[in-house]
Scaffold this motif. Structure first.
Motif, PDB file in Angstrom:
ATOM      1  N   VAL A   1      -7.636   2.304   3.977  1.00 30.11           N
ATOM      2  CA  VAL A   1      -8.725   1.572   3.328  1.00 30.11           C
ATOM      3  C   VAL A   1      -8.137   0.255   2.841  1.00 30.11           C
ATOM      4  CG1 VAL A   1     -10.455   1.581   1.509  1.00 30.11           C
ATOM      5  CG2 VAL A   1      -9.812   3.735   2.616  1.00 30.11           C
ATOM      6  N   ASP A   2      -8.598  -0.837   3.434  1.00 33.46           N
ATOM      7  CA  ASP A   2      -8.084  -2.152   3.061  1.00 33.46           C
ATOM      8  C   ASP A   2      -9.213  -3.176   3.114  1.00 33.46           C
ATOM      9  OD1 ASP A   2      -8.427  -2.729   5.783  1.00 33.46           O
ATOM     10  OD2 ASP A   2      -6.319  -2.349   6.238  1.00 33.46           O
TER      11      ASP A   2
ATOM     12  N   SER B   1     -13.089  -2.055   3.243  1.00 33.51           N
ATOM     13  CA  SER B   1     -13.444  -1.592   1.895  1.00 33.51           C
ATOM     14  C   SER B   1     -14.909  -1.879   1.561  1.00 33.51           C
ATOM     15  CB  SER B   1     -12.525  -2.217   0.844  1.00 33.51           C
ATOM     16  OG  SER B   1     -12.622  -3.621   0.864  1.00 33.51           O
ATOM     17  N   ALA B   2     -15.487  -2.922   2.174  1.00 32.11           N
ATOM     18  CA  ALA B   2     -16.905  -3.223   1.929  1.00 32.11           C
ATOM     19  C   ALA B   2     -17.784  -2.082   2.436  1.00 32.11           C
ATOM     20  CB  ALA B   2     -17.298  -4.535   2.588  1.00 32.11           C
ATOM     21  N   GLU B   3     -17.379  -1.463   3.527  1.00 32.58           N
ATOM     22  CA  GLU B   3     -18.128  -0.325   4.059  1.00 32.58           C
ATOM     23  C   GLU B   3     -18.052   0.863   3.101  1.00 32.58           C
ATOM     24  OE1 GLU B   3     -18.292   2.628   7.925  1.00 32.58           O
ATOM     25  OE2 GLU B   3     -16.824   1.021   7.893  1.00 32.58           O
ATOM     26  N   LEU B   4     -16.872   1.089   2.534  1.00 32.94           N
ATOM     27  CA  LEU B   4     -16.714   2.164   1.554  1.00 32.94           C
ATOM     28  C   LEU B   4     -17.587   1.881   0.337  1.00 32.94           C
ATOM     29  CD1 LEU B   4     -15.400   4.735   0.472  1.00 32.94           C
ATOM     30  CD2 LEU B   4     -13.486   3.328  -0.331  1.00 32.94           C
TER      31      LEU B   4
ATOM     32  N   ILE C   1      -4.383   2.862   0.676  1.00 27.15           N
ATOM     33  CA  ILE C   1      -5.536   2.202   0.045  1.00 27.15           C
ATOM     34  C   ILE C   1      -5.010   0.989  -0.718  1.00 27.15           C
ATOM     35  CG2 ILE C   1      -5.480   3.653  -2.033  1.00 27.15           C
ATOM     36  CD1 ILE C   1      -8.615   3.519  -1.950  1.00 27.15           C
ATOM     37  N   ASP C   2      -5.662  -0.164  -0.528  1.00 27.68           N
ATOM     38  CA  ASP C   2      -5.218  -1.368  -1.241  1.00 27.68           C
ATOM     39  C   ASP C   2      -6.153  -1.648  -2.411  1.00 27.68           C
ATOM     40  OD1 ASP C   2      -7.502  -2.609  -0.221  1.00 27.68           O
ATOM     41  OD2 ASP C   2      -6.395  -4.080   0.972  1.00 27.68           O
ATOM     42  N   SER C   3      -5.951  -2.771  -3.054  1.00 27.96           N
ATOM     43  CA  SER C   3      -6.717  -3.094  -4.263  1.00 27.96           C
ATOM     44  C   SER C   3      -8.215  -3.227  -3.981  1.00 27.96           C
ATOM     45  CB  SER C   3      -6.186  -4.368  -4.908  1.00 27.96           C
ATOM     46  OG  SER C   3      -6.283  -5.455  -4.010  1.00 27.96           O
ATOM     47  N   SER C   4      -8.589  -3.660  -2.785  1.00 28.38           N
ATOM     48  CA  SER C   4     -10.024  -3.773  -2.479  1.00 28.38           C
ATOM     49  C   SER C   4     -10.658  -2.385  -2.369  1.00 28.38           C
ATOM     50  CB  SER C   4     -10.248  -4.584  -1.199  1.00 28.38           C
ATOM     51  OG  SER C   4      -9.723  -3.916  -0.074  1.00 28.38           O
ATOM     52  N   GLY C   5      -9.910  -1.425  -1.854  1.00 33.31           N
ATOM     53  CA  GLY C   5     -10.402  -0.051  -1.799  1.00 33.31           C
ATOM     54  C   GLY C   5     -10.517   0.563  -3.178  1.00 33.31           C
ATOM     55  N   ILE C   6      -9.516   0.307  -4.009  1.00 32.83           N
ATOM     56  CA  ILE C   6      -9.558   0.779  -5.397  1.00 32.83           C
ATOM     57  C   ILE C   6     -10.750   0.146  -6.122  1.00 32.83           C
ATOM     58  CG2 ILE C   6      -8.358   0.729  -7.619  1.00 32.83           C
ATOM     59  CD1 ILE C   6      -7.088   2.712  -5.661  1.00 32.83           C
ATOM     60  N   ALA C   7     -10.993  -1.134  -5.867  1.00 33.22           N
ATOM     61  CA  ALA C   7     -12.125  -1.826  -6.497  1.00 33.22           C
ATOM     62  C   ALA C   7     -13.449  -1.179  -6.101  1.00 33.22           C
ATOM     63  CB  ALA C   7     -12.119  -3.308  -6.121  1.00 33.22           C
TER      64      ALA C   7
END
Length: 101
Positions: free
Chosen positions: A22-23, A27-30, A54-60
């Motif tokens: 997830v990057d 991440s927008a899809e998530l 998972i990167d910061s965009s996924g965490i966000a």
């Protein structure tokens, strides 16, 4: 729906299953999936057992889901985080913010 994310909805409960990395590229899809699930269900759980990174965009995206759930009196939790995800959540102290099953 991509191979990255699938979900199962039963009654007022939605389980989202995430796999792979997830990057920023997905991440927008998530985020869209989580927010959509929160519109149609009272309880949303994101299963992270198959997430290798998972990167910061996924965490966000996860944090935004939690905030949306809290502001609408819904339940949002994470389940079975992989070792990689668990260490990132612990490093950011988000393991104390999220309900993790």
């Amino acid at each position: 729906m991509s191979e990255l994310i699938r979900f199962e909805k039963k009654d007022d409960v939605c389980d989202i299953f995430v796999s792979g990395e997830v990057d920023l590229s997905n991440s927008a899809e998530l985020r869209k999936t989580i927010l959509g699930a929160l519109k149609g269900a009272h309880v949303v759980t994101v299963n992270l057992s198959e997430v290798s990174y998972i990167d910061s965009s996924g965490i966000a995206a996860l944090v935004e889901g939690l905030q949306q759930a809290n502001s609408n009196d819904k339940k949002f939790s994470l389940s079975h985080p992989s070792n990689q995800v668990k260490s990132i959540l612990e490093l950011a102290r988000l393991d104390q913010v999220f309900t993790i099953k």
